[in-house]
Write a protein that holds these residues in place. Structure first.
Motif, PDB file in Angstrom:
ATOM      1  N   SER A  40      29.251  -7.192   6.082  1.00  0.00           N
ATOM      2  CA  SER A  40      29.128  -7.738   4.723  1.00  0.00           C
ATOM      3  C   SER A  40      28.076  -6.978   3.922  1.00  0.00           C
ATOM      4  O   SER A  40      28.232  -6.783   2.716  1.00  0.00           O
ATOM      5  N   LEU A  41      27.046  -6.490   4.605  1.00  0.00           N
ATOM      6  CA  LEU A  41      26.028  -5.700   3.900  1.00  0.00           C
ATOM      7  C   LEU A  41      26.615  -4.425   3.295  1.00  0.00           C
ATOM      8  O   LEU A  41      26.294  -4.052   2.157  1.00  0.00           O
ATOM      9  N   LEU A  42      27.479  -3.738   4.044  1.00  0.00           N
ATOM     10  CA  LEU A  42      28.041  -2.478   3.565  1.00  0.00           C
ATOM     11  C   LEU A  42      29.316  -2.690   2.754  1.00  0.00           C
ATOM     12  O   LEU A  42      29.815  -1.768   2.114  1.00  0.00           O
ATOM     13  N   GLY A  43      29.877  -3.908   2.801  1.00  0.00           N
ATOM     14  CA  GLY A  43      31.039  -4.238   1.963  1.00  0.00           C
ATOM     15  C   GLY A  43      32.340  -3.594   2.414  1.00  0.00           C
ATOM     16  O   GLY A  43      33.184  -3.262   1.580  1.00  0.00           O
ATOM     17  N   GLY A  44      32.481  -3.362   3.704  1.00  0.00           N
ATOM     18  CA  GLY A  44      33.701  -2.766   4.251  1.00  0.00           C
ATOM     19  C   GLY A  44      33.493  -1.296   4.520  1.00  0.00           C
ATOM     20  O   GLY A  44      32.636  -0.687   3.886  1.00  0.00           O
ATOM     21  N   PRO A  45      34.228  -0.748   5.500  1.00  0.00           N
ATOM     22  CA  PRO A  45      35.256  -1.347   6.348  1.00  0.00           C
ATOM     23  C   PRO A  45      34.685  -2.418   7.282  1.00  0.00           C
ATOM     24  O   PRO A  45      33.478  -2.633   7.303  1.00  0.00           O
TER      25      PRO A  45
END
Ligand code: PLP
Length: 336
Positions: free
Chosen positions: A26-31
């Motif tokens: 969730s921190l990096l927003g995907g993958p």
């Protein structure tokens, strides 16, 4: 692929867990990011060399050996796991430790893996940097044979085709786990050094007809050299497994942008990646391999290398014992 055709002993806890990294995802927003916990193989604090040693030490026993001989850098995780495997099967490990890193302070030649080597009664000798370490290791094996020992030589990192079988097996284990949980894997990222891990994974996925791209983050060599080394060993492993057809060099992907000043030399991205995984997921990486591997994975995500709706797996290859050889890197978190 039928790996029970090869000699193998049990040294670790398998299968290792495959877990979702919720907070990092969730921190990096995907993958979507998963982690394969080969830091949890269990042998003397674990790591990727355990899988290779299950095949290598079986060969050593079959050859009638009473001594394992190997080599690595001062803080080698491979030497530590080989020394532990040796104790478990009633052998002694003799190791050459290359002084590849000489600027990391007093703890470096005593703490971390070196301390554990002492506890495992590993007979190690330091060497200056720049020798052909596998050739030096073979010489050591010869001199032990002259003294009446029965040595079995394991190359640096356990990286020959027999050792790489351990990672062909890991490829199979991962595909079974992913299939059982309905997870489609779009890429596997890990730190690559002596090349056996990546070579075994690639040969394993080819044998399984499971085209999962393997992304190696180099911790030492330039990209071209790493691709060549991995390809050569992947072909040898492919032949040993007995898979038909050729293994194309285009299947080997390596990145050299995360090495920094050199092997074992800290980078800011590595320190940030280790701090992030500890703070967000409660998982310890290491300064030489998995920290740079994770820095590479995060860097590639930020460059858009993976699609947001893909699922990727980070292979945690272990090494956290090495943290204790670099206490100064993380002391700022104590406010020092
Ligand atoms: C040895 C090692 C690697 C690299 O694996 P190779 O098979 O040598 O490429 C990665 N991570 C850790 C922690 C290691 O000890």
């Amino acid at each position: 692929m039928h790996l029970a055709r090869f000699k193998r002993i049990s040294l670790g806890h398998f299968p290792t867990p495959l877990e979702r990294l919720d907070n990092l995802t969730s921190l990096l927003g995907g993958p979507e990011i998963w982690i394969k916990r080969d830091d949890c193989t269990g042998l003397a604090t674990g790591g990727n060399k355990t899988r290779k040693l299950e095949f290598l030490v079986a060969e050593a026993i079959a050859s009638g050996a009473d001594t394992l001989v190997t080599q690595g850098a001062t803080q080698s995780n491979h030497v530590r796991q080989t020394a532990a495997a040796a104790r478990k099967v009633g052998m002694t490990c003799h190791a050459l430790l290359e002084r590849r890193v000489t600027n990391q302070g007093e703890q470096y030649e005593q703490a971390g893996n070196v301390l554990l080597d002492d506890m495992l009664k590993c007979e190690y000798h330091f060497c200056d940097e720049g020798l052909d370490m596998n050739a030096e290791g073979l010489k050591l094996a010869e001199s032990l044979a002259e003294k009446g020992r029965k040595p079995y030589f394991i190359p640096g990192g356990g990286s020959n085709a027999i050792g790489a079988l351990g990672y062909a097996n890991a490829a199979q284990e991962l595909v079974y786990q992913a299939d059982a949980m309905g997870l489609r894997i779009d890429g596997l990222v890990h730190a690559t050094g002596s090349a056996g891990t990546q070579a075994g994974l690639v040969a394993g996925f080819v044998a399984l007809n499971a085209p999962i791209p393997v992304v190696g983050i180099s911790v030492r060599a330039k990209r071209e050299a790493q691709v060549t080394n991995v390809h050569k060993l992947a072909c040898a492993t492919h032949d040993l497994i007995g898979t038909r057809g050729d293994l194309d060099v285009n299947m080997i992907e390596a990145h050299d942008d995360y090495v920094g000043p050199g092997y074992g030399q800290p980078t800011d991205a590595m320190v940030d990646a280790i701090s992030l995984l500890a703070a967000e997921e409660g998982i310890f990486l290491d300064p030489v391999y998995s920290g740079k591997g994770m820095a590479g994975m995060i860097g590639l995500i930020q460059k858009g290398h993976f699609e947001k709706d893909e699922s990727i797996v980070f292979l945690h290859t272990g090494g956290s014992a090495g943290l204790f050889a670099y206490p100064h890197l993380f002391s700022k978190q104590r406010g020092a």
